[in-house]
Design an enzyme around this catalytic site. Structure first.
Site, PDB file in Angstrom:
ATOM      1  N   SER A   1      50.714  63.186  16.457  1.00  0.00           N
ATOM      2  CA  SER A   1      50.129  62.295  15.462  1.00  0.00           C
ATOM      3  C   SER A   1      48.625  62.541  15.311  1.00  0.00           C
ATOM      4  CB  SER A   1      50.431  60.847  15.840  1.00  0.00           C
ATOM      5  OG  SER A   1      50.050  59.957  14.827  1.00  0.00           O
TER       6      SER A   1
ATOM      7  N   ASP B   1      46.874  61.280   8.762  1.00  0.00           N
ATOM      8  CA  ASP B   1      46.650  61.835  10.100  1.00  0.00           C
ATOM      9  C   ASP B   1      47.520  63.069  10.293  1.00  0.00           C
ATOM     10  OD1 ASP B   1      49.018  60.393  10.131  1.00  0.00           O
ATOM     11  OD2 ASP B   1      48.766  59.676  12.184  1.00  0.00           O
TER      12      ASP B   1
ATOM     13  N   ASP C   1      50.404  63.863  11.601  1.00  0.00           N
ATOM     14  CA  ASP C   1      51.813  63.901  11.210  1.00  0.00           C
ATOM     15  C   ASP C   1      52.070  63.104   9.941  1.00  0.00           C
ATOM     16  OD1 ASP C   1      51.541  61.343  12.302  1.00  0.00           O
ATOM     17  OD2 ASP C   1      53.546  61.338  13.174  1.00  0.00           O
TER      18      ASP C   1
ATOM     19  N   ASP D   1      51.965  59.987   9.024  1.00  0.00           N
ATOM     20  CA  ASP D   1      52.703  58.724   8.952  1.00  0.00           C
ATOM     21  C   ASP D   1      51.778  57.545   8.677  1.00  0.00           C
ATOM     22  OD1 ASP D   1      51.492  58.522  11.434  1.00  0.00           O
ATOM     23  OD2 ASP D   1      53.298  57.875  12.496  1.00  0.00           O
TER      24      ASP D   1
END
Length: 449
Positions: free
Chosen positions: A104, A241, A243, A245
């Site tokens: 992440s 960010d 990833d 999400d």
């Protein structure tokens, strides 16, 4: 048994805590849970596996895939794709399990592995414990034609971008928007989705080299986005960010629009369209008091959970609510996604701008943020945070003095021996004073010997 799953899968230093051997074993263990339960629809279970752009994701992906296939699971490799994209394909392709290899917003040396159940939802604690229980166990390996097949799934980026654009009520343009992809998993799919929606997109942070993910770009580093929005005369900017999400935004003047303001904009959009379930939005206890007041004034109920998007999603699923999120930019639009999705969130904020003819700055102004101070108090017995009577009395006294013009939240850290003291008040000076007075009481009453 030592627990290795945290609040968002297994995460740590790649090739330190998170080795190829552990990744292989996790793949095997997850497969065995599926096989033991008989919980799959085809002749063999099907898994989809995606990752972000970290260089360590390459060897970890191969290790997880090898573990899954060696245990009799067919695998579709999605390659580089945001976490919500993996969740989407887990559902859309009828997979029995999805695997995301990402840390992440963490710095590049870290990585992580998280599993998604059928439908693209996060695993519950019970399933994670089953996977942990299978780690390192002896087992009867399948042989011959019973081992899994591995193949790439070629149209991943195109299909997912088209899905995101289809969630909109037509195209958005003409708007000029800056998108910061954090050199991460959205570097391809984010600009493509914006273009599919008719947006003139200026992209930064979209040249991943395996080493630069989250390095000075993305939702934890907004200064470059702020400058780019002003320099390009853009209507708005969004940063995801690593990833993708979550996302935060920047208005045309370069001012930051946080997750609470984004959540408020989307809540009002859904309410006005008659699509906000029970006129309710789910947030966490860290949401700013200004957000709660704005929603209350608009006739929208705010349900607050513990900190973490998984707790937001649990409450949404339990009550059937379709919108929730966090101040950090995790926004879950349950009508379209099973997880937070930064690109999806940005597109729907832009749609609200076009639908209303209002600027992002104007839309975000619905939330008047209270000054918020967070003080970490380390080296304390966090277990006594909720039981110490002197501390409780000090908190009650400060809350009484603040009245309706502020609030206090004491929260033990989930991973460290510290207590977080959060205070909101009408002025920054008042919030600072209260936070530091309470931090002194925490240190005095809870210090470790």
């Amino acid at each position: 048994m030592t627990r290795i799953f945290g609040t968002d899968g297994v995460r740590g230093l790649a090739n330190g805590l998170l080795t190829a051997e552990l990744a292989l074993d996790l793949g095997v263990a997850a497969a065995r849970v599926l096989v033991d339960r008989g919980d799959y629809s085809g002749p063999r279970p099907l898994a989809v596996v995606g990752r972000d752009t970290r260089i360590s994701g390459q060897f970890l992906e191969h290790a997880v895939v090898a573990g899954l296939a060696s245990a009799g699971v067919d695998v579709l490799r999605l390659r580089v794709l945001p976490t919500p994209g993996v969740a989407y394909f887990t559902d859309a392709l009828g997979a029995d399990v999805g695997v995301v290899i990402s840390a992440s917003h963490n710095a590049m040396p870290d990585n992580g592995i998280k599993f998604l159940a059928r439908g693209g939802v996060k695993l519950d604690d019970a399933l994670e414990r089953e996977i942990e229980a299978h780690l390192g166990q002896e087992w009867d390996r399948p042989t011959g034609g019973d081992v899994g097949r591995v193949r790439p799934y070629a149209p991943t980026v195109e299909e997912y971008a088209a899905h995101l654009a289809r969630t909109l009520d037509g195209t958005i343009g003409p708007l000029r928007v800056v998108l910061d992809c954090a050199h991460g998993a959205a570097s391809d799919v984010g600009p493509r989705a914006f273009a599919d929606a008719g947006i003139e997109v200026v992209t930064i942070g979209a040249e991943p080299d395996g080493l630069n993910i989250n390095d000075g770009y993305g939702s934890t580093h907004l200064d470059r986005l702020q400058r780019a929005v002003v320099d390009h005369g853009a209507h708005a900017g969004f940063a995801v960010d690593g990833d993708a999400d979550r996302c935060l935004a920047v208005d045309a003047t370069g001012a930051v629009v946080d997750g609470d303001q984004i959540l408020a904009i989307l809540a009002l959009a859904l309410r006005d369209a008659g699509r906000l379930v029970d006129d309710t939005v789910v947030a966490t206890v860290m949401s700013n008091l200004g957000f709660v007041r704005a929603m209350t004034d608009a006739g929208i109920v705010v349900r607050q959970t513990g900190v973490g998007d998984r707790y937001v999603l649990e409450d949404m699923n339990a009550g059937g609510y379709n919108l929730g999120g966090e101040q950090s930019g995790h926004v879950i639009m349950r009508d379209h996604a099973t997880t937070g999705d930064g690109v999806l969130t940005a597109l729907h904020v832009l749609q609200r701008m076009v639908t209303t003819g209002r600027s992002l700055r104007d839309l975000a102004a619905v939330v008047t943020r209270f000054p918020q101070v967070l003080v970490n108090v380390p080296g304390v017995d966090k277990a006594r945070c909720s039981t110490d009577e002197v501390l409780a009395a000090a908190v009650a006294a400060e809350e009484a003095a603040l009245g309706e013009e502020g609030r206090v939240l004491l929260r033990p850290s989930g991973t460290e021996p510290l207590v977080r003291v959060m205070v909101e008040a009408a002025t920054q000076e008042r919030a600072d004073d209260v936070a530091h007075r309470l931090a002194d009481v925490v240190l005095e009453r809870l210090s470790l010997p």
